[in-house]
Design a protein around this motif. Structure first.
Motif, short mmCIF file in Angstrom:
data_model
loop_
_atom_site.label_atom_id
_atom_site.label_comp_id
_atom_site.label_asym_id
_atom_site.label_seq_id
_atom_site.Cartn_x
_atom_site.Cartn_y
_atom_site.Cartn_z
N LYS A 290 -4.67 41.84 0.10
CA LYS A 290 -6.05 41.39 0.34
C LYS A 290 -6.10 39.86 0.48
O LYS A 290 -5.35 39.15 -0.18
CB LYS A 290 -6.95 41.81 -0.82
CG LYS A 290 -6.91 43.31 -1.15
CD LYS A 290 -7.41 44.17 -0.01
CE LYS A 290 -7.68 45.62 -0.41
NZ LYS A 290 -6.52 46.37 -0.88
N SER A 291 -7.00 39.39 1.33
CA SER A 291 -7.10 37.94 1.56
C SER A 291 -8.00 37.25 0.53
O SER A 291 -8.00 36.03 0.43
CB SER A 291 -7.62 37.67 2.98
OG SER A 291 -8.78 38.44 3.23
N ILE A 292 -8.77 38.03 -0.24
CA ILE A 292 -9.62 37.46 -1.30
C ILE A 292 -9.53 38.39 -2.53
O ILE A 292 -9.16 39.56 -2.38
CB ILE A 292 -11.10 37.32 -0.86
CG1 ILE A 292 -11.71 38.70 -0.51
CG2 ILE A 292 -11.23 36.36 0.31
CD1 ILE A 292 -13.20 38.67 -0.22
N SER A 297 -8.57 44.51 -9.37
CA SER A 297 -7.13 44.32 -9.57
C SER A 297 -6.29 44.37 -8.30
O SER A 297 -5.07 44.47 -8.36
CB SER A 297 -6.61 45.35 -10.58
OG SER A 297 -7.10 46.64 -10.29
N ASP A 298 -6.91 44.31 -7.11
CA ASP A 298 -6.13 44.40 -5.88
C ASP A 298 -5.23 43.17 -5.66
O ASP A 298 -5.57 42.06 -6.06
CB ASP A 298 -7.06 44.58 -4.67
CG ASP A 298 -7.57 46.02 -4.58
OD1 ASP A 298 -7.52 46.74 -5.60
OD2 ASP A 298 -8.03 46.42 -3.51
N VAL A 299 -4.13 43.41 -4.97
CA VAL A 299 -3.10 42.37 -4.76
C VAL A 299 -3.56 41.35 -3.72
O VAL A 299 -3.95 41.72 -2.61
CB VAL A 299 -1.78 43.00 -4.27
CG1 VAL A 299 -0.72 41.93 -4.01
CG2 VAL A 299 -1.26 44.03 -5.25
N THR A 300 -3.46 40.06 -4.08
CA THR A 300 -3.61 38.97 -3.11
C THR A 300 -2.24 38.32 -2.93
O THR A 300 -1.30 38.63 -3.67
CB THR A 300 -4.60 37.90 -3.62
OG1 THR A 300 -4.04 37.32 -4.81
CG2 THR A 300 -5.97 38.48 -3.95
N TYR A 337 4.96 39.55 3.83
CA TYR A 337 3.63 39.82 3.25
C TYR A 337 2.57 39.36 4.25
O TYR A 337 2.65 38.26 4.79
CB TYR A 337 3.46 39.07 1.92
CG TYR A 337 2.08 39.24 1.32
CD1 TYR A 337 1.82 40.28 0.43
CD2 TYR A 337 1.02 38.40 1.68
CE1 TYR A 337 0.55 40.48 -0.10
CE2 TYR A 337 -0.25 38.60 1.16
CZ TYR A 337 -0.47 39.62 0.27
OH TYR A 337 -1.74 39.81 -0.24
N HIS A 338 1.58 40.22 4.50
CA HIS A 338 0.48 39.85 5.41
C HIS A 338 -0.85 40.13 4.71
O HIS A 338 -0.94 41.07 3.93
CB HIS A 338 0.45 40.72 6.67
CG HIS A 338 1.76 40.91 7.36
ND1 HIS A 338 2.18 40.09 8.38
CD2 HIS A 338 2.75 41.82 7.18
CE1 HIS A 338 3.36 40.51 8.81
NE2 HIS A 338 3.73 41.54 8.10
N ASP A 339 -1.88 39.38 5.07
CA ASP A 339 -3.22 39.87 4.76
C ASP A 339 -4.06 39.75 6.03
O ASP A 339 -3.69 39.09 6.99
CB ASP A 339 -3.87 39.14 3.57
CG ASP A 339 -3.74 37.64 3.63
OD1 ASP A 339 -3.79 37.09 4.74
OD2 ASP A 339 -3.58 37.01 2.56
#
Length: 450
Positions: A290-292, A297-300, A337-339
């Motif tokens: 995720k970009s924000i 608890s999502d991964v940035t 890794y991409h967002d």
């Protein structure tokens, strides 16, 4: 855009309109609890903001809390959903989506918290939390969920150690392994990654939710709770995607993992990814985060880098060895890794080809895409009120950039692809089977063969 009204045979989106439904209880109880915790976290960091930024930090803290308190009030009193004003690159897209929802609902009533699709308003709440901080520099890049994510990792240290020890044990003689033992390890690590999804802080409204014991010890006892297990089909897809390489190895070119939670779940995903590369099943892994800060608890990108650094610095031979290896994979380009803003928007994934064609094209480059977790499942299936026996393929509504698989523990009242009678039996045995995180699925779809 096809609408609920015009799509023949497509059920309506789940929403909080139905009093007593899981969506209703989430919007009424869980979302305000999360907002209260966010306000509390910002307030507790007041001194830190003052030390770093002086009086301007205190002002920013007060104003952010004021915006979040207003947001909580709007939510609890079912006020209309408001347009975003922060001018981020995705602001227009969000505001267009609001207009789209208004067209769907007609002119009788405004788009509001309890009367609109649950998936939309829940995503919107997290985007508004981001806006409250963004509009208040210098605290705009403060991650209000960071404490919970780092705590989840730290408190799962025993489980992380046992998992990394297991992985290093496999890797010691991985080149000698024949197909059957290789499949057994693959099967185990898929299940570990699956059950890692239990550690979700948005479902526990931010309550401590870490993995205390070795996940490997409980796999056998958890087997009856996997309602659909397509692991063999995933394996076959990987094997059939094998291509000869200059190195002499045959492997699939690329596996993409669309991540869910940071903390222990992310470690299970990294371990699975390491196994895929070191066993020669895949040449490259692309992670999507995720970009924000998102859904507690999502991964940035920050979480991703932090987790690998923590592993490297751990005073445990195999965990630190894993961390060093993961860093090397990133440096050498075997892992990327991409967002993308689309992951933090409310769209169903069947909209991706139209609304984020660049991301859709990226996913088309994968031999297999693994979608982790409940939110991804809700977006894959449109978070709609499908019959349990409707096929996964039908619920995807044309979404199929590549062969894909959902690894998900059930935490929302949607589930497709079950056998006739399976859902009714579960409901009679355990009324909360769809929302407790006790049950899980490994669901596969190959758009080329189905």
């Amino acid at each position: 855009m096809a609408t609920d009204q015009t799509m023949h045979g497509v059920p309506p989106s789940l929403s909080a309109r139905v009093v007593g439904s899981f969506a209703y209880l989430t919007v009424r109880d869980r979302l305000p609890t999360i907002l209260t915790k966010v306000v509390d976290t910002i307030h507790r960091n007041k001194n830190k903001f003052f030390e770093e930024y002086g009086e301007v930090g205190i002002q920013a803290e007060k104003q952010a809390i004021s915006l979040l308190s207003k947001l909580r009030n709007e939510l609890q009193t079912d006020k209309p959903v408001l347009a975003l004003t922060d001018g981020l690159p995705d602001t227009d897209s969000w505001n267009q989506y609001l207009e789209r929802q208004q067209r769907l609902q007609g002119d009788q009533e405004p788009v509001s918290w309890f009367k609109s699709p649950w998936l939309y308003v829940e995503c919107y709440m997290y985007r508004r939390i981001h806006e409250a901080l963004l509009l208040n520099p210098p605290i705009s890049d403060f991650d209000v969920f960071n404490e919970g994510k780092t705590q989840s990792f730290t408190e799962s240290s025993q489980a992380v150690m046992s998992l990394c020890t297991y992985l290093e044990g496999i890797k010691n003689n991985i080149d000698e392994l024949s197909k059957n033992p290789l499949f057994e390890h693959f099967n185990k690590l898929m299940q570990v990654s699956l059950w890692g999804n239990k550690c979700d802080l948005s479902i526990s409204a931010g309550q401590e939710n870490s993995q205390k014991t070795s996940p490997l010890d409980s796999l056998y006892s958890l087997l009856p709770f996997i309602l659909v297990d397509d692991t063999k089909r995933v394996w076959s897809a990987l094997i059939s995607a094998q291509r000869p390489r200059e190195s002499g190895k045959n492997n699939a070119d690329r596996v993409d993992i669309v991540l869910d939670n940071a903390g222990f779940e992310l470690v299970t995903d990294l371990v699975l990814a390491d196994f895929l590369v070191s066993s020669g099943l895949a040449r490259q892994i692309h992670f999507h985060g995720k970009s924000i800060p998102w859904f507690v608890s999502d991964v940035t990108a920050k979480d991703f880098q932090w987790t690998i650094r923590q592993a490297m610095a751990t005073n445990h031979k195999w965990v630190s060895k894993c961390g060093v290896q993961w860093q090397r994979y990133l440096k050498e380009g075997m892992w990327c890794y991409h967002d993308h803003p689309f992951w933090t928007q409310p769209h169903e994934f069947c909209d991706m080809a139209a609304d984020a064609p660049d991301l859709y094209t990226t996913l088309q480059g994968a031999d297999l895409v693994l979608f982790k977790g409940d939110l991804n499942y809700r977006k894959l299936t449109g978070d709609r009120d499908w019959e349990h026996t409707v096929s996964f393929e039908t619920a995807l509504r044309g979404f199929g950039p590549a062969t894909l698989c959902s690894l998900r523990t059930l935490k929302a009242n949607i589930q497709v692809g079950l056998q006739p009678g399976q859902g009714d039996k579960l409901t009679s045995q355990d009324p909360s089977w769809m929302t407790s995180g006790k049950y899980a699925v490994i669901q596969f779809h190959n758009p080329k063969s189905e």
